[in-house]
Write an enzyme that holds these catalytic residues in place. Structure first.
Site, short mmCIF file in Angstrom:
data_model
loop_
_atom_site.label_atom_id
_atom_site.label_comp_id
_atom_site.label_asym_id
_atom_site.label_seq_id
_atom_site.Cartn_x
_atom_site.Cartn_y
_atom_site.Cartn_z
N THR A 52 1.22 -4.75 4.16
CA THR A 52 0.94 -5.08 5.56
C THR A 52 0.17 -6.38 5.74
OG1 THR A 52 -1.11 -3.77 5.55
CG2 THR A 52 0.92 -2.65 6.21
N ASP A 53 -0.61 -6.80 4.73
CA ASP A 53 -1.48 -7.96 4.93
C ASP A 53 -0.71 -9.22 5.30
OD1 ASP A 53 -3.73 -6.49 4.53
OD2 ASP A 53 -4.13 -7.19 2.50
N THR B 278 0.81 -1.22 0.00
CA THR B 278 0.00 0.00 0.00
C THR B 278 0.84 1.27 0.00
OG1 THR B 278 -1.82 -1.12 1.14
CG2 THR B 278 -1.76 1.27 1.30
N ASP C 209 1.40 -7.25 -4.77
CA ASP C 209 0.43 -7.08 -3.69
C ASP C 209 0.79 -8.14 -2.66
OD1 ASP C 209 -1.94 -7.54 -2.06
OD2 ASP C 209 -2.98 -6.23 -3.47
N SER C 210 0.90 -7.77 -1.40
CA SER C 210 1.40 -8.73 -0.42
C SER C 210 0.50 -9.95 -0.27
CB SER C 210 1.60 -8.05 0.95
OG SER C 210 0.38 -7.78 1.58
N SER C 211 -0.76 -9.84 -0.67
CA SER C 211 -1.64 -11.00 -0.61
C SER C 211 -1.20 -12.11 -1.56
CB SER C 211 -3.08 -10.59 -0.94
OG SER C 211 -3.56 -9.66 0.00
#
Length: 564
Positions: free
Chosen positions: A116-117, A19, A84-86
């Site tokens: 952060t996820d 993010t 994207d960390s996901s």
């Protein structure tokens, strides 16, 4: 742990996505390229005049002076592609670890900018991949993009750079909302608020406010001159099973099938679960067939014990205790242990039960028995007499042994000091006494014993901290009560910036922290530098529980902030 020295500290900032650098496209946030260019427009992240004077490369930035005689220079390495960390997996985390390995000799520290996820998972995995760290590796990110008007990204990234550049903390850490945590102790606890992470069972390694407070005794020591070892053979076939009331044995049997090689099982309370014979049989059969199952509590705080019959039943089924590990750390550790070649099943279980990277707090008896009984060593040392060499050895070793016993909550060893008329106010190099250590750890029984034996309740370490202040920071209410009953009071120096600290706790909704300060005798109406008090901050943040708590403390009413 020492403060980093030298006129220039060079860091590598690995930007993986997340993010913090995202931009809006079609009404949704997507990974945004060119973070270094964005940072160059922000004076807090780049001194263009210094960069030009020293002909720094395009991808290299320099912070404004952190101190009169030191500069932090950092190179931004942007991953291709950004993630994207996901979508992050062990494969991507191996790439990060290998990037650190390739550049290890060039830089004095590393910052990993991550979404952060899954940041807590990443920090845990990297802590096991990177063995024999001599340099800090700090993960950070943001809840709001850095270019937004109101963003946590600027403080988080700046804090991570300063911690990695100014201090030698040779661990994988996570910096968020002015706190530096051990990475494998963290978990994400809030999807929206800036205080997104916590370390449930270990205090922060460092806290940033008007001053930087380092919890020195918590920082793990570097392994001598050992070279960095990167473990890239991590086992991906591990899973997470959360028990719930009435979970069918058939569902558990289906979940435990190959190719799964290891499972972290989240249980109730202190490691309890259903004791239905069919469910226990499924777990027992899976364990006998070589599947490793680690028992972790699904509670945010606390540890797995065998206090209850259902917990004993779990242990009897061949399940390994995860003690107080987070599920993220347990998954990472399981992947690491299963990825080690040439180990027997029993060897792997023994490794899982050991504290390898500071990821768990073992019971005091386990700590003392890992390399032999500490108490026996103390008794032998105390019994030595007659020679100058023996006296010198006592002077050198006894303070450390006394503090180790206090840290472990070992009453028997401390009693050996008492019986041989030894001083329990021994101090180590940083001025810590056994009472300081026991208060910080929350060992109420040890604190009681030390106070009864004349420990100095007002002792100050080299940072001017009392045992009472350390108990407050650890939120150990029973210890705070014992110290207060013994006459402990917070000094004016310890209360100097308490208003700012109280407002910070109120903004985060930290009722437990506020209660600890109140119990220690602090005035909860003390204003911060802006003239606001904790109650006003809690009301503005909409933290109803904190407002109710503060209003219940009759002496915590504060006046309106003074106009500027």
């Amino acid at each position: 742990m020492a403060r980093a020295m030298g006129p220039e500290r060079r860091l590598l900032a690995i930007y993986t996505g997340g993010t913090i650098g995202m931009r809006s496209e079609g009404g949704v946030l997507v990974p945004g390229r060119g973070l270094a260019a964005v940072l160059k427009t922000l004076h807090m992240f780049h001194d263009e005049e210094y960069a030009q004077a020293h002909s720094l490369p395009e991808d290299t930035l320099v912070l404004p002076p952190a101190s009169p005689d030191q500069r932090i220079i950092y190179t931004v390495l942007e991953c291709q592609p950004l993630f994207d960390s996901s979508d992050m997996t062990i494969t991507e985390w191996v790439q990060i670890a290998q990037t650190i390995e390739r550049h290890y000799a060039q830089y004095q520290g590393f910052v990993v900018i991550h979404g952060t996820d899954t940041m807590a998972f990443a920090a845990s995995v990297l802590s096991f991949m990177l063995e024999n760290l001599q340099k800090p590796v700090v993960l950070t990110g943001a809840q709001v993009p850095i270019h937004a008007l109101w963003s946590d990204g600027r403080e988080n990234l700046l804090g991570a750079l300063l911690m990695a550049g100014q201090y030698v903390i040779p661990e994988v850490c996570l910096f968020f909302q002015n706190q530096l945590f051990r990475g494998n102790r963290t978990t994400k606890v809030d999807a929206r608020r800036f205080a997104a992470f916590c370390s449930p069972n270990l205090p922060p390694l460092a806290t940033v406010g008007a001053d930087v407070t380092i919890n020195r005794e918590l920082v793990r020591k570097a392994c001598g001159k050992s070279h960095l070892v990167v473990h890239s053979s991590m086992e991906p076939d591990v899973g997470l099973l959360r028990l719930y009331p009435g979970i069918p044995a058939s569902l558990v049997r289906t979940f435990l099938q190959p190719p799964l090689k290891g499972v972290v099982m989240e249980t109730f309370g202190s490691g309890n679960g259903p004791t239905k014979p069919d469910l226990l049989q499924e777990l027992r059969v899976a364990a006998e067939q070589g599947l490793i199952i680690v028992n972790c509590t699904h509670c945010l705080q606390g540890a797995v014990t065998s206090d209850y019959a259902s917990g004993m039943a779990m242990a009897g089924a061949g399940i390994v205790s995860g003690f107080d590990m987070t599920s993220e750390a347990a998954l990472a550790k399981l992947s690491y242990v299963l990825g080690q070649p040439g180990l027997s099943l029993n060897d792997r279980k023994k490794l899982l039960a050991k504290d390898l990277r500071g990821e768990m707090t073992l019971p005091a008896t386990d700590v003392l028995l890992q390399d032999g009984m500490l108490g026996c060593r103390v008794a032998w040392l105390l019994s030595m007499n007659g020679s100058q060499e023996a006296d010198t050895m006592k002077d050198v070793l006894l303070p450390g042994l006394a503090l180790a016993a206090a840290h472990a909550g070992d009453l028997d060893t401390l009693q050996a000091f008492v019986e041989l008329d030894r001083d329990l106010n021994l101090k180590d190099y940083s001025g810590q006494t056994p009472l300081h250590v026991a208060a910080r750890r929350g060992h109420a029984a040890v604190v009681t014993m030390l106070l009864q034996r004349g420990a100095d309740v007002d002792a100050r370490n080299e940072d001017g901290q009392s045992p009472l202040l350390l108990a407050v920071r650890g939120r150990h209410q029973s210890v705070i009560g014992l110290l207060r009953a013994a006459g402990a009071r917070l000094s004016p120096q310890e209360l100097e910036d308490v208003g700012t600290e109280l407002c910070r706790l109120a903004s985060r909704g930290d009722s437990e922290g506020l209660r600890a300060w109140w119990q220690a005798g602090a005035d909860l109406g003390q204003p911060d530098y802006d003239g606001h008090c904790a109650l006003q901050v809690a009301e503005a943040a909409g933290n109803a529980d904190v407002v109710a708590l503060l209003q219940s403390f009759k002496d915590s009413v504060c006046a309106q902030p003074q106009p500027h």
